[in-house]
Design a protein around this motif. Structure first.
Motif, PDB file in Angstrom:
ATOM      1  N   ARG A   1     -17.572   5.820   7.237  1.00 17.98           N
ATOM      2  CA  ARG A   1     -17.615   4.474   6.666  1.00 17.98           C
ATOM      3  C   ARG A   1     -16.375   4.203   5.833  1.00 17.98           C
ATOM      4  NH1 ARG A   1     -23.876   4.397   4.832  1.00 17.98           N
ATOM      5  NH2 ARG A   1     -24.719   4.104   6.915  1.00 17.98           N
ATOM      6  N   THR A   2     -15.965   5.190   5.074  1.00 15.94           N
ATOM      7  CA  THR A   2     -14.772   5.045   4.249  1.00 15.94           C
ATOM      8  C   THR A   2     -13.546   4.849   5.138  1.00 15.94           C
ATOM      9  OG1 THR A   2     -15.772   6.473   2.580  1.00 15.94           O
ATOM     10  CG2 THR A   2     -13.389   6.113   2.433  1.00 15.94           C
ATOM     11  N   LEU A   3     -13.449   5.651   6.199  1.00 13.00           N
ATOM     12  CA  LEU A   3     -12.312   5.553   7.113  1.00 13.00           C
ATOM     13  C   LEU A   3     -12.284   4.192   7.819  1.00 13.00           C
ATOM     14  CD1 LEU A   3      -9.905   6.977   8.413  1.00 13.00           C
ATOM     15  CD2 LEU A   3     -11.454   7.834  10.162  1.00 13.00           C
ATOM     16  N   ARG A   4     -13.464   3.696   8.194  1.00 11.59           N
ATOM     17  CA  ARG A   4     -13.551   2.428   8.888  1.00 11.59           C
ATOM     18  C   ARG A   4     -13.164   1.253   7.979  1.00 11.59           C
ATOM     19  NH1 ARG A   4     -19.066   0.761  11.715  1.00 11.59           N
ATOM     20  NH2 ARG A   4     -19.677   1.252   9.617  1.00 11.59           N
ATOM     21  N   ARG A   5     -13.463   1.344   6.705  1.00 15.24           N
ATOM     22  CA  ARG A   5     -13.141   0.276   5.761  1.00 15.24           C
ATOM     23  C   ARG A   5     -11.709   0.354   5.233  1.00 15.24           C
ATOM     24  NH1 ARG A   5     -18.706   0.902   2.582  1.00 15.24           N
ATOM     25  NH2 ARG A   5     -20.012  -0.156   4.101  1.00 15.24           N
ATOM     26  N   SER A   6     -11.074   1.485   5.424  1.00 11.51           N
ATOM     27  CA  SER A   6      -9.718   1.682   4.915  1.00 11.51           C
ATOM     28  C   SER A   6      -8.749   0.775   5.668  1.00 11.51           C
ATOM     29  CB  SER A   6      -9.298   3.136   5.080  1.00 11.51           C
ATOM     30  OG  SER A   6      -7.949   3.292   4.704  1.00 11.51           O
ATOM     31  N   GLU A   7      -7.835   0.163   4.952  1.00 11.64           N
ATOM     32  CA  GLU A   7      -6.836  -0.706   5.564  1.00 11.64           C
ATOM     33  C   GLU A   7      -5.448  -0.079   5.565  1.00 11.64           C
ATOM     34  OE1 GLU A   7      -6.903  -4.691   4.148  1.00 11.64           O
ATOM     35  OE2 GLU A   7      -9.078  -4.839   4.307  1.00 11.64           O
ATOM     36  N   ARG A   8      -5.373   1.190   5.316  1.00  6.66           N
ATOM     37  CA  ARG A   8      -4.093   1.890   5.344  1.00  6.66           C
ATOM     38  C   ARG A   8      -3.591   1.962   6.779  1.00  6.66           C
ATOM     39  NH1 ARG A   8      -4.260   7.466   2.783  1.00  6.66           N
ATOM     40  NH2 ARG A   8      -2.029   7.206   2.962  1.00  6.66           N
ATOM     41  N   GLY A   9      -2.373   1.599   7.015  1.00  6.98           N
ATOM     42  CA  GLY A   9      -1.766   1.677   8.342  1.00  6.98           C
ATOM     43  C   GLY A   9      -1.974   0.452   9.201  1.00  6.98           C
ATOM     44  N   VAL A  10      -2.722  -0.521   8.707  1.00  3.98           N
ATOM     45  CA  VAL A  10      -2.963  -1.724   9.499  1.00  3.98           C
ATOM     46  C   VAL A  10      -1.653  -2.462   9.758  1.00  3.98           C
ATOM     47  CG1 VAL A  10      -4.065  -3.987   9.489  1.00  3.98           C
ATOM     48  CG2 VAL A  10      -5.343  -1.986   8.754  1.00  3.98           C
ATOM     49  N   ALA A  11      -0.824  -2.574   8.774  1.00  8.87           N
ATOM     50  CA  ALA A  11       0.456  -3.267   8.937  1.00  8.87           C
ATOM     51  C   ALA A  11       1.335  -2.553   9.960  1.00  8.87           C
ATOM     52  CB  ALA A  11       1.183  -3.371   7.601  1.00  8.87           C
ATOM     53  N   THR A  12       1.294  -1.240   9.967  1.00  7.13           N
ATOM     54  CA  THR A  12       2.091  -0.471  10.924  1.00  7.13           C
ATOM     55  C   THR A  12       1.620  -0.723  12.354  1.00  7.13           C
ATOM     56  OG1 THR A  12       2.436   1.229   9.258  1.00  7.13           O
ATOM     57  CG2 THR A  12       2.872   1.841  11.536  1.00  7.13           C
ATOM     58  N   VAL A  13       0.323  -0.742  12.553  1.00  6.73           N
ATOM     59  CA  VAL A  13      -0.231  -0.985  13.881  1.00  6.73           C
ATOM     60  C   VAL A  13       0.097  -2.412  14.336  1.00  6.73           C
ATOM     61  CG1 VAL A  13      -2.364  -1.187  15.206  1.00  6.73           C
ATOM     62  CG2 VAL A  13      -2.047   0.739  13.654  1.00  6.73           C
ATOM     63  N   GLU A  14      -0.064  -3.392  13.458  1.00  2.40           N
ATOM     64  CA  GLU A  14       0.279  -4.772  13.803  1.00  2.40           C
ATOM     65  C   GLU A  14       1.760  -4.907  14.128  1.00  2.40           C
ATOM     66  OE1 GLU A  14      -0.957  -7.275  10.600  1.00  2.40           O
ATOM     67  OE2 GLU A  14      -3.068  -7.217  11.177  1.00  2.40           O
ATOM     68  N   PHE A  15       2.592  -4.257  13.346  1.00  6.42           N
ATOM     69  CA  PHE A  15       4.035  -4.296  13.595  1.00  6.42           C
ATOM     70  C   PHE A  15       4.356  -3.720  14.970  1.00  6.42           C
ATOM     71  CE2 PHE A  15       8.225  -2.238  13.397  1.00  6.42           C
ATOM     72  CZ  PHE A  15       9.009  -3.351  13.139  1.00  6.42           C
ATOM     73  N   ALA A  16       3.743  -2.604  15.321  1.00  2.00           N
ATOM     74  CA  ALA A  16       3.987  -1.976  16.619  1.00  2.00           C
ATOM     75  C   ALA A  16       3.545  -2.885  17.766  1.00  2.00           C
ATOM     76  CB  ALA A  16       3.268  -0.637  16.701  1.00  2.00           C
TER      77      ALA A  16
END
Length: 171
Positions: A6-21
């Motif tokens: 649940r913690t991993l699913r709610r985490s927004e770390r790396g979202v910008a990197t994935v969107e950028f890619a």
């Protein structure tokens, strides 16, 4: 363990990197297609310029045109490195390879682009011909070659043929 998911699913770390890619992939794909479109446009313009130059040269020397040298002229003017061979056909009054500087037979250019044989040059053309036209000796130059894209898969551009045609009245 379930709390960790649940913690991993709610985490927004790396979202910008994935969107950028994802956006970067889309940007480069569109850029590569744009490069192929630009090359197609440039090569089409080069072929149009070569065919136009050949027709102007023929008109300038209309009484003694060197018909056999027109294909070489167009090929030399339009050739680009890595390009497919350019096919050039030269014909007069709707034929192919039938041009001559003596004993010319004139024709009228019809509204559909075909030629109507006439008895003499310079006479007014009748019905079915272009409005207010006079009979003459018409030279057709047609040049074409297969466009080879650099980035777009060849299967998508297999029918991409660049063709330019001009008709010039010599007499």
């Amino acid at each position: 363990m379930i709390g960790g998911w649940r913690t991993l699913r709610r985490s927004e770390r790396g979202v910008a990197t994935v969107e950028f890619a994802l956006w970067l992939t889309l940007f480069f794909t569109i850029s590569l297609v744009a490069i192929d479109i630009a090359q197609f446009t440039i090569q089409r313009g080069r072929l149009a310029e070569a065919v136009s130059g050949a027709s102007l040269s023929a008109f300038k020397t209309r009484d003694a045109v060197q018909f056999q040298s027109i294909p070489a002229y167009v090929q030399a003017m339009a050739a680009a490195p890595g390009q497919s061979p350019i096919e050039v056909t030269v014909g007069c009054n709707g034929g192919t390879g039938n041009c001559t500087n003596s004993s010319r037979v004139c024709a009228c250019l019809s509204q559909t682009g075909s030629f109507i044989p006439t008895n003499s040059c310079g006479q007014s053309c009748g019905s079915g011909a272009s409005a207010n036209s006079r009979s003459g000796y018409y030279l057709d130059i047609v040049a074409s070659y297969k466009f080879n894209p650099q980035f777009v898969p060849a299967s998508l551009a297999e029918k991409a043929v660049i063709t330019q045609k001009t008709t010039v009245r010599l007499q």
